[in-house]
Design an enzyme around this catalytic site. Structure first.
Site, PDB file in Angstrom:
ATOM      1  N   SER A  23       5.452   4.650  -3.994  1.00  0.00           N
ATOM      2  CA  SER A  23       5.343   3.818  -5.195  1.00  0.00           C
ATOM      3  C   SER A  23       6.708   3.637  -5.854  1.00  0.00           C
ATOM      4  CB  SER A  23       4.366   4.456  -6.193  1.00  0.00           C
ATOM      5  OG  SER A  23       4.693   5.808  -6.420  1.00  0.00           O
ATOM      6  N   GLU A  28      -7.887   7.565  -3.687  1.00  0.00           N
ATOM      7  CA  GLU A  28      -7.424   6.545  -4.633  1.00  0.00           C
ATOM      8  C   GLU A  28      -8.478   5.465  -4.841  1.00  0.00           C
ATOM      9  OE1 GLU A  28      -3.451   5.136  -3.896  1.00  0.00           O
ATOM     10  OE2 GLU A  28      -3.550   3.674  -5.540  1.00  0.00           O
ATOM     11  N   GLU A  54      -1.057   8.112   4.621  1.00  0.00           N
ATOM     12  CA  GLU A  54      -2.226   7.284   4.288  1.00  0.00           C
ATOM     13  C   GLU A  54      -3.099   7.121   5.528  1.00  0.00           C
ATOM     14  OE1 GLU A  54      -1.357   3.520   2.418  1.00  0.00           O
ATOM     15  OE2 GLU A  54      -0.138   4.450   0.852  1.00  0.00           O
ATOM     16  N   LYS A  87       2.835  13.323   2.869  1.00  0.00           N
ATOM     17  CA  LYS A  87       1.536  12.649   2.655  1.00  0.00           C
ATOM     18  C   LYS A  87       1.456  11.467   3.610  1.00  0.00           C
ATOM     19  CE  LYS A  87       0.502  10.070  -1.161  1.00  0.00           C
ATOM     20  NZ  LYS A  87       0.241   8.731  -0.589  1.00  0.00           N
ATOM     21  N   ASP A 131       6.063  11.072   0.558  1.00  0.00           N
ATOM     22  CA  ASP A 131       5.229  10.078   1.243  1.00  0.00           C
ATOM     23  C   ASP A 131       5.878   9.624   2.541  1.00  0.00           C
ATOM     24  OD1 ASP A 131       2.781   8.965   0.681  1.00  0.00           O
ATOM     25  OD2 ASP A 131       3.506   7.826  -1.043  1.00  0.00           O
TER      26      ASP A 131
HETATM   27  O1  KIV Z   1       2.919   6.435  -3.752  1.00  0.00           O
HETATM   28  C1  KIV Z   1       2.260   6.975  -4.639  1.00  0.00           C
HETATM   29  O2  KIV Z   1       2.694   7.155  -5.772  1.00  0.00           O
HETATM   30  C2  KIV Z   1       0.904   7.422  -4.285  1.00  0.00           C
HETATM   31  C3  KIV Z   1       0.049   7.877  -5.423  1.00  0.00           C
HETATM   32  C4  KIV Z   1      -0.488   6.675  -6.071  1.00  0.00           C
HETATM   33  C5  KIV Z   1      -0.999   8.801  -4.980  1.00  0.00           C
HETATM   34  O3  KIV Z   1       0.512   7.386  -3.171  1.00  0.00           O
END
Ligand code: KIV
Length: 348
Positions: free
Chosen positions: A134, A271, A204, A202, A172
């Site tokens: 994000s 989410e 997805e 993380k 991420d």
């Molecule tokens: O990239 C991000 O900030 C996210 C959150 C919204 C969980 O994946």
């Protein structure tokens, strides 16, 4: 970010011999400086005087006065940085600590993208920081998270790590990195940990990535899953929306969550999942379900820090609670600065 795995660090014993590291000077040896008060004027006409160049020609040369005094300090010494806060006694320090919080108390997390926010977010007592992709939409001016790549993620993760947060740091995996091959995925995950300093990554996706997640976990890479709305698929799903409203979607979410649990995820982000579905999912799976826009029935909550702080260009999603209005604070301060410079009030 280039790796320097084979180079010893600058202060390692193999670099400690000053002769080996000293850069060699080229040209004739430099003559010793004359002692103070004994300088002689060079009168040898063979020594050419340096011609003034175009830039310095008519710039007045500051003259040193014999009785010159160092300028008096009128300004106060800059204040010291505030003391580092002690870690909160119940803050999760590892993925195991985090997983154990399920059913004990709600887990809390926020995103951070730089050193300042890393320190502030961690000192506020979160259980983990997410360096989310994000960053693309919140700070880098992109419309979606799709343009965010490994260079962005490594730079921001390393910045967050440099603040030495006392809590878990998750980074991420950006768009596309899980789709080439397992070797590519492993390499990207490895770089986020070795070069960025992440404790975990993380990814997805649900069933589709579960096998790869299982292999990553087996190599010692802790993985946070992410189901429901997957912002990296926004082009395919045609926009941001809630998930789990119909029976089929609710069942798919359940299958995905179980697949991630079996793959060994230490927690799963859910989410924009319908509140009742998220509540049921949290009850059904062993790892904690960390909700964002999925209601109060989850095992924990995560939000984007810039949304929480009211520091944004685009309006945050409606489920966000904004705890401050930094946009307002910043624009007021900046306008005051501009006004004061224009009116010669600053510098005084
Ligand atoms: O990239 C991000 O900030 C996210 C959150 C919204 C969980 O994946």
């Amino acid at each position: 970010m280039p790796e320097k795995e084979n180079q010893p660090p600058a202060n390692s014993p193999s670099n400690s011999n000053p002769e080996s590291t000293k850069p060699k000077r080229r040209g004739p040896p430099r003559s010793k400086k004359p002692a103070a008060g004994k300088s002689k004027k060079v009168e040898d006409s063979s020594v050419k005087q340096k011609k003034p160049d175009a830039v310095t020609a008519d710039r007045p040369v500051p003259q040193k006065q014999d009785n010159a005094q160092p300028p008096k300090r009128t300004q106060k010494q800059p204040q010291r940085a505030p003391e580092r806060k002690k870690p909160h006694h119940d803050q999760a320090g590892s993925v195991r600590d985090l997983a154990k919080l399920k059913g004990v108390r709600p887990i809390v997390a926020l995103t951070a993208y730089d050193s300042v926010m890393s320190r502030l977010v961690c000192d506020a007592g979160v259980d983990f920081i997410l360096v989310g992709d994000s960053v693309g939409t919140t700070l880098l001016g992109h419309k979606t998270t799709i343009p965010v790549d490994m260079t962005d993620m490594l730079r921001h993760t390393a910045a967050v790590r440099r603040a030495e947060p006392n809590c878990l740091l998750v980074a991420d995996l950006p768009f596309g990195e899980a789709s080439f091959s397992f070797d590519h995925l492993l390499d990207s995950a490895r770089r986020l940990m070795q070069q960025g300093g992440a404790d975990a990554i993380k990814i997805e996706g649900g069933r589709d990535v579960a096998d790869d997640i299982e292999k990553l976990v087996a190599t010692g890479i802790p993985v946070l899953g992410h189901i429901g709305l997957l912002p990296q698929t926004v082009k395919a799903i045609g926009g941001y929306r809630k998930f789990g409203a119909d029976r089929q979607e609710a069942e798919d979410l359940y299958t995905d969550a179980i697949a991630l649990e079996e793959a060994g995820c230490f927690a799963v982000v859910g989410e924009m999942i319908e509140e009742s579905v998220a509540r049921e999912l949290a009850k059904q799976i062993l790892p904690p379900l960390i909700g964002i826009g999925s209601g109060a029935g989850c095992d924990g909550q995560i939000l984007v820090s810039t949304d929480v702080l009211g520091y944004h260009v685009n309006k945050p999603p409606s489920f966000v609670k904004t705890y401050a209005n930094l946009n307002h604070v910043i624009s007021k301060a900046l306008s005051q600065y501009v006004t004061e410079v224009k009116s010669k009030k600053f510098p005084a």
